[in-house]
Design an enzyme around this catalytic site. Structure first.
Site, short mmCIF file in Angstrom:
data_model
loop_
_atom_site.label_atom_id
_atom_site.label_comp_id
_atom_site.label_asym_id
_atom_site.label_seq_id
_atom_site.Cartn_x
_atom_site.Cartn_y
_atom_site.Cartn_z
N GLY A 14 0.77 -1.24 0.00
CA GLY A 14 0.00 0.00 0.00
C GLY A 14 0.80 1.28 0.00
CG ASN A 16 1.32 3.36 -5.83
OD1 ASN A 16 1.61 4.39 -6.44
ND2 ASN A 16 1.96 2.22 -6.02
CE LYS A 93 -8.12 -12.70 -5.62
NZ LYS A 93 -8.07 -14.09 -6.01
CG ASN A 109 -4.17 -0.77 -12.53
OD1 ASN A 109 -3.94 -0.91 -11.33
ND2 ASN A 109 -3.53 -1.48 -13.46
CG HIS A 111 1.41 -1.73 -15.62
ND1 HIS A 111 1.10 -2.97 -15.11
CD2 HIS A 111 2.45 -1.92 -16.48
CE1 HIS A 111 1.90 -3.88 -15.65
NE2 HIS A 111 2.72 -3.27 -16.47
CG ASP A 152 -1.85 -4.43 -16.92
OD1 ASP A 152 -2.29 -3.83 -15.92
OD2 ASP A 152 -1.06 -5.38 -16.84
CD GLU A 181 4.41 2.15 -9.31
OE1 GLU A 181 3.30 1.87 -8.83
OE2 GLU A 181 5.31 1.30 -9.44
C1 GRF Z 1 2.86 -0.93 -7.75
O1 GRF Z 1 4.06 -1.18 -8.39
C2 GRF Z 1 1.75 -0.71 -8.76
O2 GRF Z 1 2.21 -0.12 -9.93
C3 GRF Z 1 1.28 -2.10 -9.03
O3 GRF Z 1 1.37 -2.77 -7.80
C4 GRF Z 1 2.35 -2.15 -6.99
C5 GRF Z 1 1.71 -1.80 -5.68
O4 GRF Z 1 2.61 -1.32 -4.74
N1 GRF Z 1 0.00 -2.09 -9.67
P1 GRF Z 1 2.10 -0.73 -3.36
O5 GRF Z 1 1.25 -1.81 -2.68
O6 GRF Z 1 1.31 0.49 -3.66
O7 GRF Z 1 3.33 -0.45 -2.56
#
Ligand code: GRF
Length: 208
Positions: A14, A16, A93, A109, A111, A152, A181
Site C-alpha cells: 500500500g 501508493n 484481482k 489503475n 502500472h 492493463d 508512481e
Molecule cells: C505498484 O508497483 C503498482 O504499480 C502495481 O502494484 C504495486 C503496488 O505497490 N499495480 P504498493 O502496494 O502500492 O506499494
C-alpha cells in the site's frame, strides 16, 4: 473545486495508497478516501487505512458463495460511499465486467511500466521489471490508465518515463520506478478532480 470520493482497492503493502493519503493530508489533492478495500486481510494497505481512520474493509471472494454475491457487496459499498472514482493500487484481482460497466471510465489503475508493453496477465510486481530488463529496453516508466475488461488495457491517462541503466536489476528498477508512481497517481487523480480529463473514442486527453 469538487472533492472526489475515492475508494481504493489494494492487495499489498500500500505505498501508493500511502502517497495518496499523504497528498490529501497535505492539501495537494482535492479528494477524500471513503474506504480502502482489500482481498487480503493482512495487507499493509488495510493497516495504513486504519492508522488514518479510513474505513478498512476486508472483502474477498472466499467470503461469498458466488462471484455475483461478491459483486453485489462490492457495488453496494461503492454506492454507499458515493464513490466518484475507484482507485486500484496494487489490487491483484480482476474486477468483473459488471463492476467495470457500472463504473465505466471511473476505475483507474497504475502500472509500473510503459503500457502497452510489459502488461497483461502475470505482469505484476517484479515480473514486470524482469521483463523490462530481459528486453533490454533503455526506458521504462509508469502508466496510469482507465480499467476496462482486459488486463492493463483501457485508455491511457498519463505516462512518465524512467531511464533504465546498464547496471539495473529488476529489484533496483522497482525501487527506482516506485517514487514516480507515487507522484504520478495523485497528479492524475487531481486532474480528474479539476475536471481536466476527457475520454473520447477510447482515448484520454488532458484539457488545458
Ligand atoms: C505498484 O508497483 C503498482 O504499480 C502495481 O502494484 C504495486 C503496488 O505497490 N499495480 P504498493 O502496494 O502500492 O506499494
Amino acid at each position: 473545486m469538487k472533492r472526489l470520493n475515492l475508494v481504493v482497492l489494494a492487495s499489498g503493502g500500500g505505498t501508493n495508497l500511502q502517497a495518496i493519503i499523504d497528498n490529501i493530508e497535505a492539501g495537494k489533492l482535492s479528494a477524500r478516501i471513503r474506504a480502502v478495500i482489500s482481498n487480503n486481510s493482512k495487507s499493509g494497505a488495510l493497516e495504513r487505512a486504519r492508522k488514518h481512520n479510513i474505513p478498512a474493509i476486508h472483502l474477498s471472494h472466499k467470503q461469498f458463495a458466488t462471484p455475483e454475491d461478491f459483486d453485489q457487496k462490492l457495488l453496494s459499498i461503492l454506492k454507499e460511499k458515493e464513490t466518484d472514482m475507484v482507485v486500484l493500487a496494487g489490487y491483484m484481482k480482476m474486477l468483473s465486467p459488471r463492476v467495470i460497466r457500472e463504473y465505466k471510465n471511473k476505475i483507474i489503475n497504475i502500472h509500473p511500466a510503459l503500457l502497452p508493453s510489459f502488461g497483461g496477465k502475470g505482469m505484476y510486481g517484479l515480473h514486470v521489471h524482469e521483463a523490462v530488463i530481459g528486453a533490454g529496453v533503455k526506458v521504462t516508466g509508469v502508466t496510469v490508465h482507465i480499467v476496462d475488461e482486459v488486463y492493463d488495457h483501457g485508455p491511457i491517462l498519463y505516462q512518465k518515463c524512467v531511464p533504465v541503466s546498464s547496471d539495473d536489476t529488476p529489484e533496483s528498477l522497482q525501487k527506482k520506478v516506485l517514487p514516480h508512481e507515487h507522484e504520478v497517481y495523485s497528479k492524475v487523480i487531481q486532474l480528474f478532480a479539476e475536471g481536466k480529463i476527457e475520454i473520447k473514442d477510447n482515448r484520454a486527453f488532458i484539457k488545458e
